[in-house]
Design a protein around this motif. Sequence first.
Motif, mmCIF file in Angstrom:
data_model
loop_
_atom_site.group_PDB
_atom_site.id
_atom_site.type_symbol
_atom_site.label_atom_id
_atom_site.label_comp_id
_atom_site.label_asym_id
_atom_site.label_seq_id
_atom_site.Cartn_x
_atom_site.Cartn_y
_atom_site.Cartn_z
ATOM 1 N N ALA A 39 0.482 -1.006 -0.144
ATOM 2 C CA ALA A 39 -0.509 -0.396 -0.091
ATOM 3 C C ALA A 39 0.991 1.427 0.079
ATOM 4 C CB ALA A 39 -1.079 -0.234 1.110
ATOM 5 N N TYR A 40 2.367 0.770 0.814
ATOM 6 C CA TYR A 40 2.768 2.404 0.963
ATOM 7 C C TYR A 40 3.677 3.015 -0.421
ATOM 8 C CZ TYR A 40 6.223 5.556 2.612
ATOM 9 O OH TYR A 40 7.266 6.882 2.499
ATOM 10 N N HIS A 41 3.963 1.271 -1.464
ATOM 11 C CA HIS A 41 4.482 1.818 -2.068
ATOM 12 C C HIS A 41 3.379 2.262 -3.716
ATOM 13 C CE1 HIS A 41 8.303 0.776 -2.657
ATOM 14 N NE2 HIS A 41 8.414 0.258 -1.306
ATOM 15 N N LYS A 42 2.056 1.946 -3.980
ATOM 16 C CA LYS A 42 1.304 2.475 -4.139
ATOM 17 C C LYS A 42 0.867 3.933 -4.000
ATOM 18 C CE LYS A 42 -1.822 -2.308 -4.695
ATOM 19 N NZ LYS A 42 -2.626 -2.662 -5.047
ATOM 20 N N LYS A 43 0.658 4.037 -2.858
ATOM 21 C CA LYS A 43 1.033 5.523 -2.463
ATOM 22 C C LYS A 43 2.164 6.718 -3.242
ATOM 23 C CE LYS A 43 0.652 8.776 0.914
ATOM 24 N NZ LYS A 43 0.893 9.572 2.710
ATOM 25 N N LEU A 44 2.948 5.964 -3.527
ATOM 26 C CA LEU A 44 4.973 6.090 -3.436
ATOM 27 C C LEU A 44 4.087 6.293 -5.151
ATOM 28 C CD1 LEU A 44 7.853 5.296 -1.378
ATOM 29 C CD2 LEU A 44 6.587 6.825 -1.733
ATOM 30 N N ASN A 45 3.921 5.221 -5.701
ATOM 31 C CA ASN A 45 3.839 5.342 -7.255
ATOM 32 C C ASN A 45 3.338 5.987 -7.833
ATOM 33 O OD1 ASN A 45 5.897 4.229 -7.735
ATOM 34 N ND2 ASN A 45 5.214 2.112 -7.362
ATOM 35 N N GLU A 46 1.618 6.851 -7.204
ATOM 36 C CA GLU A 46 1.056 7.773 -7.857
ATOM 37 C C GLU A 46 1.515 8.706 -8.921
ATOM 38 O OE1 GLU A 46 -2.621 6.658 -3.925
ATOM 39 O OE2 GLU A 46 -1.705 8.770 -4.436
ATOM 40 N N ASP A 47 2.006 9.689 -8.138
ATOM 41 C CA ASP A 47 2.544 10.604 -8.969
ATOM 42 C C ASP A 47 3.310 10.376 -9.140
ATOM 43 O OD1 ASP A 47 3.536 10.872 -6.376
ATOM 44 O OD2 ASP A 47 3.618 12.489 -6.020
ATOM 45 N N SER A 48 3.949 9.790 -10.269
ATOM 46 C CA SER A 48 5.683 9.310 -10.929
ATOM 47 C C SER A 48 5.670 11.079 -11.472
ATOM 48 C CB SER A 48 5.533 8.376 -12.050
ATOM 49 O OG SER A 48 4.912 7.972 -11.373
ATOM 50 N N LEU A 49 6.577 11.551 -10.737
ATOM 51 C CA LEU A 49 6.664 12.601 -11.232
ATOM 52 C C LEU A 49 8.336 13.267 -11.867
ATOM 53 C CD1 LEU A 49 5.553 14.622 -7.643
ATOM 54 C CD2 LEU A 49 4.409 14.435 -9.771
ATOM 55 N N LEU A 50 7.921 14.279 -12.467
ATOM 56 C CA LEU A 50 9.119 14.873 -12.763
ATOM 57 C C LEU A 50 9.803 16.139 -12.139
ATOM 58 C CD1 LEU A 50 8.066 14.631 -16.991
ATOM 59 C CD2 LEU A 50 9.483 13.388 -15.765
ATOM 60 N N HIS A 51 11.154 16.657 -12.222
ATOM 61 C CA HIS A 51 11.509 17.023 -11.562
ATOM 62 C C HIS A 51 12.686 18.223 -11.517
ATOM 63 C CE1 HIS A 51 9.383 15.693 -7.955
ATOM 64 N NE2 HIS A 51 10.324 14.691 -8.589
ATOM 65 N N ALA A 52 13.083 19.621 -11.396
ATOM 66 C CA ALA A 52 13.166 20.685 -12.445
ATOM 67 C C ALA A 52 15.028 19.546 -12.353
ATOM 68 C CB ALA A 52 12.867 21.705 -12.027
ATOM 69 N N PRO A 53 16.231 20.274 -12.212
ATOM 70 C CA PRO A 53 17.611 20.156 -11.599
ATOM 71 C C PRO A 53 17.824 21.066 -10.569
ATOM 72 C CG PRO A 53 17.400 20.400 -13.857
ATOM 73 C CD PRO A 53 16.361 21.074 -13.634
ATOM 74 N N GLU A 54 18.301 20.092 -9.373
ATOM 75 C CA GLU A 54 19.049 20.257 -8.020
ATOM 76 C C GLU A 54 20.767 20.715 -7.659
ATOM 77 O OE1 GLU A 54 17.099 21.044 -4.206
ATOM 78 O OE2 GLU A 54 16.225 19.925 -5.004
ATOM 79 N N PHE A 55 20.733 20.976 -7.474
ATOM 80 C CA PHE A 55 22.493 20.971 -7.499
ATOM 81 C C PHE A 55 22.424 20.788 -5.299
ATOM 82 C CE2 PHE A 55 23.569 23.671 -11.124
ATOM 83 C CZ PHE A 55 24.675 22.812 -11.527
ATOM 84 N N VAL A 56 22.829 19.435 -5.603
ATOM 85 C CA VAL A 56 22.861 19.201 -4.026
ATOM 86 C C VAL A 56 24.231 19.939 -4.080
ATOM 87 C CG1 VAL A 56 22.936 17.253 -2.546
ATOM 88 C CG2 VAL A 56 21.966 17.067 -4.658
ATOM 89 N N ILE A 57 25.184 19.289 -4.133
ATOM 90 C CA ILE A 57 26.660 19.750 -4.656
ATOM 91 C C ILE A 57 27.079 21.146 -5.022
ATOM 92 C CG2 ILE A 57 29.655 19.558 -3.597
ATOM 93 C CD1 ILE A 57 28.028 16.608 -2.939
ATOM 94 N N LYS A 58 27.970 22.127 -4.819
ATOM 95 C CA LYS A 58 27.389 22.886 -6.143
ATOM 96 C C LYS A 58 29.173 22.826 -6.214
ATOM 97 C CE LYS A 58 23.910 25.826 -5.235
ATOM 98 N NZ LYS A 58 23.061 27.030 -5.410
ATOM 99 N N PRO A 59 30.183 23.460 -6.993
ATOM 100 C CA PRO A 59 31.269 23.744 -7.450
ATOM 101 C C PRO A 59 31.605 24.388 -6.497
ATOM 102 C CG PRO A 59 29.900 24.357 -9.117
ATOM 103 C CD PRO A 59 28.883 24.121 -7.866
ATOM 104 N N ARG A 60 32.919 24.229 -6.048
ATOM 105 C CA ARG A 60 33.327 25.285 -5.281
ATOM 106 C C ARG A 60 34.697 25.992 -5.701
ATOM 107 N NH1 ARG A 60 37.693 25.039 -2.078
ATOM 108 N NH2 ARG A 60 38.375 22.358 -2.516
ATOM 109 N N SER A 61 34.847 27.161 -5.772
ATOM 110 C CA SER A 61 36.004 28.338 -5.810
ATOM 111 C C SER A 61 37.601 27.863 -5.391
ATOM 112 C CB SER A 61 36.003 29.876 -6.239
ATOM 113 O OG SER A 61 34.663 30.289 -6.342
ATOM 114 N N HIS A 62 38.545 27.992 -6.527
ATOM 115 C CA HIS A 62 39.501 27.383 -5.964
ATOM 116 C C HIS A 62 40.407 28.567 -6.617
ATOM 117 C CE1 HIS A 62 39.108 23.192 -5.009
ATOM 118 N NE2 HIS A 62 37.880 23.075 -6.176
ATOM 119 N N THR A 63 41.742 28.556 -5.678
ATOM 120 C CA THR A 63 42.755 29.635 -6.004
ATOM 121 C C THR A 63 44.286 28.586 -5.936
ATOM 122 O OG1 THR A 63 42.021 31.641 -5.620
ATOM 123 C CG2 THR A 63 44.137 31.521 -6.035
ATOM 124 N N VAL A 64 45.137 28.845 -7.368
ATOM 125 C CA VAL A 64 45.591 27.777 -7.391
ATOM 126 C C VAL A 64 46.921 28.502 -8.167
ATOM 127 C CG1 VAL A 64 44.718 25.989 -7.420
ATOM 128 C CG2 VAL A 64 44.855 26.881 -9.573
#
Length: 1555
Positions: free
Chosen positions: A229-254
């Motif tokens: 039942a839980y999985h049926k609930k999860l699968n009700e809205d098979s959604l598309l999601h916009a990109p989201e940065f979980v980890i963003k690139p960090r600036s460097h000085t070299v």
Amino acid sequence: MSLPFYQKLHEHYDRSYHNKSLHTTMSQYQQEKKSSAIYTHGSTAYSSRSSAAHRQKSEAFSQASAASYRQQASRASEFALSSAVSQKAASAYDYGYSHGLTDSSLMLEDYSSKLSPQTKRAKKSLLSGEKKENLPSDYMVPIFSGRQVHVSGITDTEEERIKEAAAYIAQRNLLAREEGVTAAKQSTVSKQSTSMLRQEEGFEKSRKVAIREKAEHLSLKKTLEETEAYHKKLNEDSLLHAPEFVIKPRSHTVWEKENVKLHCSVAGWPEPRLTWYKNQVPIDVHANPGKYIIESRYGVHTLEINACDFEDTAQYRASAMNVKGELSAYASVVVKRYKGEFDETRFHAGASTLPLSFAVTPYGYASKFEIHFDDKFDVSFGREGETMSLGCRVVITPEIKHFQPEIQWYRNGAPVSPSKWVQTHWSGDRATLTFSHLNKEDEGLYTIHVRMGEYYEQYSAYVFVRDADAEIEGAPASPLDVVSLDANKDYIIISWKQPAVDGGSPILGYFIDKCEVGTDSWSQCNDTPVKFARFPVTGLIEGRSYIFRVRAVNKTGIGLPSRVSEPVAALDPAEKARLKSRPSAPWTGQIIVTEEEPTEGIVPGPPTDLSVIEATQSYVVLSWKPPRQRGHEGILYFVEKCDAGTENWQQVNMELPVKSPRFALFDLTEGKSYRFRVRCSNSAGVGEPSEATEVTMVEDKLDIPKPPSNIIPSRNTDTSVVVTWEESKDAKELVGYYIESSIVGSGKWEPCNNNPVKGTRFTCHGLTTGQSYIFRVRAVNAAGLSEYSQDSEAIEVKAAIAAPSPPYDITCLESFRDSMVLGWKQPDKTGGAEITGYYVNYREVIDGVPGRWREANIKAVSDEAYKISNLKENMVYQFQVAAMNIAGLGAPSAVSASFKCEEWTIAVPGPPHSLKYSEVRKTSLVLQWKPPIHSGRTPVTGYFMDMKEASAKEDQWRGLNEAALKNTYLRVQGLKEGVSYVFRVRAVNQAGVGKPSDLAGPVVAETRPGTKEVVVNVDDDGVISLNFECDQMAPNSEFTWSKDYVPTEESPRLEVESKGNKTKMTFKDLGMEDLGIYSCDVTDTDGIASSYLIDEEELKRLLALSQEHKFPTVPVKSELAVEILEKGQVRFWMQAEKLSGNAKVNYIFNDKEIFEGPKYKMHIDRNTGIIEMFMEKLQDEDEGTYTFQVQDGRATGHSTLVLIGDVYKKLQKEAEFQRQECIRKQGPHFAEYLSWEVTGECNVLLKCKVANIKKETHIVWYKDEREISVDEKHDFKDGICTLLITEFSKKDAGIYEVILKDDRGKDKSRLKLVDEAFKELMAEVCKTIALSATDLKIQSTVEGIRLYSFVTYYVDDLKVNWSHNGTAIKYTDRVKSGVTGEQIWLQINEPTPNDKGKYVMELFDGKTGHQKTVDLSGQAYDEAFDEFQRLKQAAIVEKNRARVVGGLPDVVTIQEGKALNLTCIVWGDPAPEVSWLKNEKLMASDEHCNLRFEAGKTAYFTISGVRTSDSGKYGLVVKNKYGSETSDFTVSVFIPEEEARKVSEERPKGNKKAK
């Protein structure tokens, strides 16, 4: 331990509470995994895409589980076995998740047989080794919800939700197994117990294990059902999601030569495609092999830059994109170089954009910078949904190519950050701010701030954003600035700003829409509109993120939605802070478990500090603090209310427990008073209520602000006005003000801003120059908009006034013994206001040394002349003048020349002054002046005007009038267009002509673009007026009307009205006394004026036209006409300009009215004004006069058509012709008659279109009645017949005819190409020829330089004009133009440097000019001139070379003894040397052969008596410095006797041959 009643219905609200049905052992956990395969199914995309990431998460999960069991290992060895089993289970879970397995056989090994139901060394306590006496066997360690790492709804992708479910099941079952092991423990028995007791104990244990396994089997079955039942609930809205940065690139000085890696992690579904950019340019790894390495593994993206150098310093962007959108993250890389290793050659302009830290003097650069803005953006206007770009060029001096400034944009003082709505760009010298989709939130004052080191400059301009067109006319505009004020698990409070435009009717309220992030499904949050600009949105899923929008509604309909808000998560602030404090990384699978004392639960105490933090007529918001006594488990809140004055408490949220210490109550009765209190509850029970709140009435606590006051507009520029006001009194939570403007008398109000402004001052832009406006202001806060303020006073839009510029050209008009009269010219710029006077200063000049300045007048002088008294005789003075207007005193003029104060004794008048010109046109202008101050001994009797070209000498002045002119104005005619002139005026009296005035000019005779003239107009009421319009007015310009160049400000016969850039002077009663020249001048311009002459003839015309307008007639657009329709039908028709619905028409034939019947059909179309009458055919009795009489109101009109005599017969013939046309079309005929067109090859194509033809149809062409033979047989497939005439010219003029015939009949078409028709065709031919002209080429010749172009062919009708540097070329012997074949040329003989420049060849086809240009300058001229010099020198050599002109024969046959005399003419410059040769040997003159050369051109060869020895080859050799030439001839000497003998010998031979 049982769950509270309110948790049984809402178990999904808090996963910290569980019941026994969730407990299971490890073996059953493995069976569940085999049966449901949840970890293998999950998300196929997730498994294939991120297996490594999931493996890492599973390992973390395994480690957490192992750590948890190792803590129990010291207490029970069975726990060690459980720990090992859990580790293997986690590994299997990891393997299945990572490889996307779907076969349950690959899952965990069944360890159920290995797990003992009860261990021998088990202890009864689970908590720190302490013994608890009354510990229940089925007690479960509760999980405190605030300590869980995974939170449902925080992430929106489907695979993350599945991971949540997996972790939840794993957590639930692990706890269940732990409980099972705990329940199996029993107290330790003594080692001295008997064997019987041990057997009984073993039997008892086996029975308990069987019962327990059966119970757990039922529990497992229920668990599987819940999981499904839980999985049926999860699968009700098979959604598309916009990109989201979980980890963003960090600036460097070299440092240089080092490698650098940029990492980022992106979530989204479908999997986002990531692209790396350097300074907004995509990075191509193939363009620089080995330089860049780009990798993407398991959702982690890497950009590696190898061997960094200084040019790698840049801004790098990672752009993630999928079907839901695009998102970018930025990082900067700065490459540093060790000091002393600066390589200047490594840099080039624009190679990189360095940060500010590298922009100032690291290597000794200049530290002071000057920053300027060019090509600046101005006040801008846009509309919602449009794009807009603001930009300016930044000029920094000194320029350091490789160091760039720091650019920052601000809106209303706040920095502008790049987003999906706005982007910034810096190109190296130009800064740009681009709006991809304008919204009203973007309106404001934009400032660009440029910093270079410690120096900075900034520039600002306002951006206005108009409302988008409403989908429903009359609907309100969209709200703006939708933001979240407060968010928690239970609700989110949304606020917005009301729009400035309500659509014409008051706004009834607002609808709030929400949308879960990652979906496109919007749902409305409120059923009835809310008026308050804040609203708590409930019914949210905890942890999910939402975006919101607001729509306004009035009685017409619902307006457009606002811009969506930023995403907001339904979480408590503490939970948000906790999540933000953790690294933003993918889910690791870790579950943190905390243990609670295994004692009875603690009933929570009452909440504290309960208060009403917001109350409106729609809702009430409560806030409180959690109780201090609440135990370790989560608590829920129940809100209760009761009517004021009663103790009847009712629970508000029975079905929806509250988890946050804030709550919004709806469905309260407006105007009613309530009290509120809150209770806490947990698994132990419901606590005592809090203290009740004070009595709260359901109404808006925030009042609508009062309207502002004292609205004061003031001038700013010619398109803007500054409006100030006094703020609203006692206004609370004021959002800002809206300002509206209205043109005086229009009654239509327009918003000046669409984003509320704070403060009490605003500049309204975009107004019309010259129009008068009024303004009003209203205040706005969350409660609504105030009433409008009182309207301001009207103000005309024009630039603010300023002090005038200095006067100039100070001169002495008259001098007395102790006084002088000065004159000067009015300032060029009056400052936007009328000059009210002048102040004069003077000073003495002694021996060339000036003294101090003194005031000549205390009261301002109104004229441009002033008499200064009390001066010293014979003293030298200097003067300066300053002008004044209402803005103040302007700067003084330049110091005048020195004038000596002495008595003038001259009898003639002084010079006129204030000479000016106006109405400048290409051939005329008007001069005006004022009489001289000094008139001489007798009055002035007239004036003489002089004129000369500005560049002419002083002796070239010429008079414009022979007799003295009485007026003080003159229209000068006969000027040459484009020539600059100067003028002067002299006054005359009986004593003579005085000194000339100061010069007027120079002025160029030209009609400036946009110049307009005074136009006379007679309106419908017969009112006569003169109208003038000027499009070149300055902000402070005004119209001045004059009659005979005398202002008409107080004339009772005239009325003047000016508005904007238009003015009108109306005659009240035009008569003879109004004759004259009427002129209109525009002040503050360079002489813009126009005039109109009303003489007696014009007066009569205007009066007649006025009379006609007073007594109107029906305007007729087309007089009565007749036309023949098909089959001989006749149509009489006329058209009036316009007809009303009451218009009537009478039809008259030969003075008798006719009516509609079988013979006549009448029709009136009042929309088009067409009146028609139809007759089937014309008979003899229909000859006569036809009249249509029209009456429309008081206007009448008629139109008559006479059809008699030849006209009528011609009409009858035409009817007959139409009938014949029907017959004609029965056989082959022309659908389109003969016409012509000019082809691209400049040929003429005669063509016609035929119809109704067959194979036997023939076509014959004629010209001037002579048949034209056509080689090709016509193909009638396309119905087009053509005749091509190549190189068309005058010889091809004539009458062309084509005949179409077959057995059914024939038809013909004629085309006359003579006279005007031929000219029109030739014009088109010439045009095509002109278009075929090639580009001008340069060719050097012996005579000079030739410019030429080729055309297809040339005809004389094509006019060729040449110009040099914009001036038409005057053809001379040196410069000639001509045509040779298809070549059109311009020959420049003996070119000089003056011939350099741009040459234009214009080919005029009779209508239009076509130009070809060539630049004969620079290298082109030098090369052509050098070639010309070479050819010229070769021609000179050829021309002056010594040569034999003539006189010598090729062969001379002469009888011996005769005299031979030969004379030869030679040429050469210088004169050539002459020598004679005989048989290649030089001859000398002697007695026998006399050789003479005379006059340098005649050579004589004489032999007195020819001998046989004189036979031979002779030659005459002529030679000079340019060359030589030899002329050969042969002399043959014969003897007569021998000839005779030879002849006699040859005769017998000839006879023999004859035989």
